[in-house]
Design a protein around this motif. Structure first.
Motif, PDB file in Angstrom:
ATOM      1  N   HIS A  58       0.833  -1.197   0.000  1.00 38.96           N
ATOM      2  CA  HIS A  58       0.000   0.000   0.000  1.00 38.96           C
ATOM      3  C   HIS A  58       0.874   1.256   0.000  1.00 38.96           C
ATOM      4  CE1 HIS A  58      -3.713  -2.272   0.662  1.00 38.96           C
ATOM      5  NE2 HIS A  58      -3.002  -3.034   1.490  1.00 38.96           N
ATOM      6  N   ALA A  60       0.669   5.481  -0.270  1.00 37.99           N
ATOM      7  CA  ALA A  60      -0.207   6.655  -0.181  1.00 37.99           C
ATOM      8  C   ALA A  60       0.528   7.900  -0.674  1.00 37.99           C
ATOM      9  CB  ALA A  60      -0.669   6.865   1.262  1.00 37.99           C
ATOM     10  N   HIS A  91      -3.058   4.745  -2.821  1.00 42.83           N
ATOM     11  CA  HIS A  91      -4.110   5.457  -2.093  1.00 42.83           C
ATOM     12  C   HIS A  91      -3.830   6.949  -2.244  1.00 42.83           C
ATOM     13  CE1 HIS A  91      -5.416   1.712  -0.079  1.00 42.83           C
ATOM     14  NE2 HIS A  91      -4.130   1.408  -0.141  1.00 42.83           N
ATOM     15  N   ILE A 151      -7.651   6.213   5.157  1.00 44.88           N
ATOM     16  CA  ILE A 151      -7.605   4.984   4.371  1.00 44.88           C
ATOM     17  C   ILE A 151      -8.381   3.878   5.079  1.00 44.88           C
ATOM     18  CG2 ILE A 151      -5.434   5.594   3.250  1.00 44.88           C
ATOM     19  CD1 ILE A 151      -3.979   3.734   5.116  1.00 44.88           C
ATOM     20  N   VAL A 155      -6.325  -1.768   5.939  1.00 45.80           N
ATOM     21  CA  VAL A 155      -4.927  -1.454   5.630  1.00 45.80           C
ATOM     22  C   VAL A 155      -4.178  -1.266   6.944  1.00 45.80           C
ATOM     23  CG1 VAL A 155      -3.357   0.163   4.499  1.00 45.80           C
ATOM     24  CG2 VAL A 155      -5.573  -0.367   3.449  1.00 45.80           C
ATOM     25  N   VAL A 158       1.291   1.269   5.584  1.00 41.07           N
ATOM     26  CA  VAL A 158       1.303   2.043   4.349  1.00 41.07           C
ATOM     27  C   VAL A 158       2.651   2.747   4.210  1.00 41.07           C
ATOM     28  CG1 VAL A 158       0.359   4.183   5.344  1.00 41.07           C
ATOM     29  CG2 VAL A 158      -0.081   3.639   2.945  1.00 41.07           C
ATOM     30  N   TYR A 160       4.094   6.123   2.908  1.00 41.69           N
ATOM     31  CA  TYR A 160       3.700   7.458   2.459  1.00 41.69           C
ATOM     32  C   TYR A 160       4.848   8.061   1.664  1.00 41.69           C
ATOM     33  CZ  TYR A 160       2.496  12.319   2.131  1.00 41.69           C
ATOM     34  OH  TYR A 160       2.226  13.562   1.625  1.00 41.69           O
ATOM     35  N   TRP A 175       8.936  -1.778   1.853  1.00 39.17           N
ATOM     36  CA  TRP A 175       7.699  -2.275   2.451  1.00 39.17           C
ATOM     37  C   TRP A 175       7.979  -3.303   3.547  1.00 39.17           C
ATOM     38  CZ3 TRP A 175       2.684  -1.340   2.862  1.00 39.17           C
ATOM     39  CH2 TRP A 175       1.816  -2.371   3.214  1.00 39.17           C
TER      40      TRP A 175
END
Length: 341
Positions: A58, A60, A91, A151, A155, A158, A160, A175
């Protein structure tokens, strides 16, 4: 010998030329007199490798028309270097509905897995203090504070990312960083003079100056963060950051935008990530944005934090040397570029 009056013919041709020049682009993306309906080239379709499982990564980012060109380059760079590009779910947070932005994303990345959420600017209305650069005062710059609230609840983690960067490594590596018991992971820069991020008033206040007691605070850049959003929600970190923004409104304790309250809450209590994941400051300082060179060492992410943005410097034909590292990810096509293709 016949005589010809060419003036009416000239006027007719001139009217025809003006009609063509002023006609809008067609809905099919065609060109009329150099006007490009779709300002971005379509990116290739990136597919997962054989080793990819059902997991999701994920990512963002904020989204607005002013920084869209940077966002497009960032997204392309992530997909291009990822082993599992179809596993990356984006996202996007925007402050208002901008149909041309949405259509640009869909036409440029037809296969992109993404969601868009509205960030309500009213959440920071009256909380933002004037900083040393106007761009830092935009409400959307503060959306990262509320990321965990916006979000979906499923989730749990994340990444960013700011819009003025490109990733030149497999984002899976970032990640998979072990957060241990921390709410946030980011590269730390302990050689930076941490006291410079706060005013004399802050350090001279007998209560405020004790904020970092028991911690060894180091600067970190909030443009690249891995966040345990579950821990963020449980610890009510949005509220903690907001409280420092309230102090800033009463007393001038820092000069930058959304970064210092993050430092006040989390500096000295984050999981440090290798510096290769944020080669930041390539945009120069926040006032003049002069050219800077790369820092020594390996690089996984190039970040044009600071005033100077690579697309603006390239367009002005006065780029810095590092801006040419961003250019290969630029999907923007001016009418001139389009006509040359």
């Amino acid at each position: 010998m016949a005589s010809w009056n060419l003036l009416p013919l000239f006027h007719g041709l001139l009217s025809l030329i003006l009609l063509i020049l002023l006609q809008p682009a067609s809905s099919s993306g065609g060109i009329h007199a150099g006007v490009v309906r779709k300002p971005f080239r379509e990116a290739p379709a990136f597919r997962n490798g054989d080793s990819c499982g059902p997991h999701r990564i994920h990512v963002a980012m904020t989204l607005d028309a002013n920084y869209l060109r940077g966002t497009m380059a960032a997204v392309l760079s992530i997909l291009q270097h990822s082993t599992c590009p179809e596993s990356v779910e984006f996202h996007f947070l925007w402050a208002r509905y901008e149909p041309e932005v949405l259509s640009s994303i869909k036409s440029t990345f037809p296969y992109l897995n993404f969601n868009i959420y509205r960030f309500d600017s009213n959440r920071v209305r009256g909380k933002i203090s004037k900083s040393i650069r106007q761009a830092l005062d935009q409400p959307l710059n503060y959306a990262r504070i509320y990321l965990a609230d916006i979000i979906p609840a499923h989730v749990k983690r994340v990444i960013y990312l700011d819009s003025d960067l490109v990733v030149v490594d497999d984002i899976t590596k970032l990640w998979e960083v072990d957060l241990e018991d921390k709410v946030l992971a980011a590269p730390e820069y302990c050689h930076a003079n941490f006291t410079n991020y706060f005013t004399e008033l802050f350090w001279s206040d007998p209560v405020l100056s004790k904020t970092f007691d028991g911690r060894t605070p180091c600067y970190f850049n909030t443009g690249v963060m891995v966040v345990d959003v579950e821990k963020w929600r449980e610890g009510e970190y949005s509220l903690k950051v907001e409280e420092w923004m309230g102090v800033q409104k009463q007393k001038r304790i820092y000069h930058l935008g959304s970064l210092p309250p993050f430092l006040l809450v989390l500096a000295g209590n984050i999981k440090a990530v290798d510096h290769r994941w944020n080669q930041h400051g390539l945009g120069g300082d926040n006032i003049e944005g002069k050219c800077r060179n790369l820092h020594p060492g390996p690089i996984s992410l190039l970040h044009w934090s600071g005033k100077g943005k690579p697309w603006l410097r390239l367009d002005s034909r006065r780029p810095c040397a590092v801006d040419h590292l961003w250019a290969p990810y630029d999907l923007y096509r001016s009418s001139v570029h389009f006509l040359e293709e």
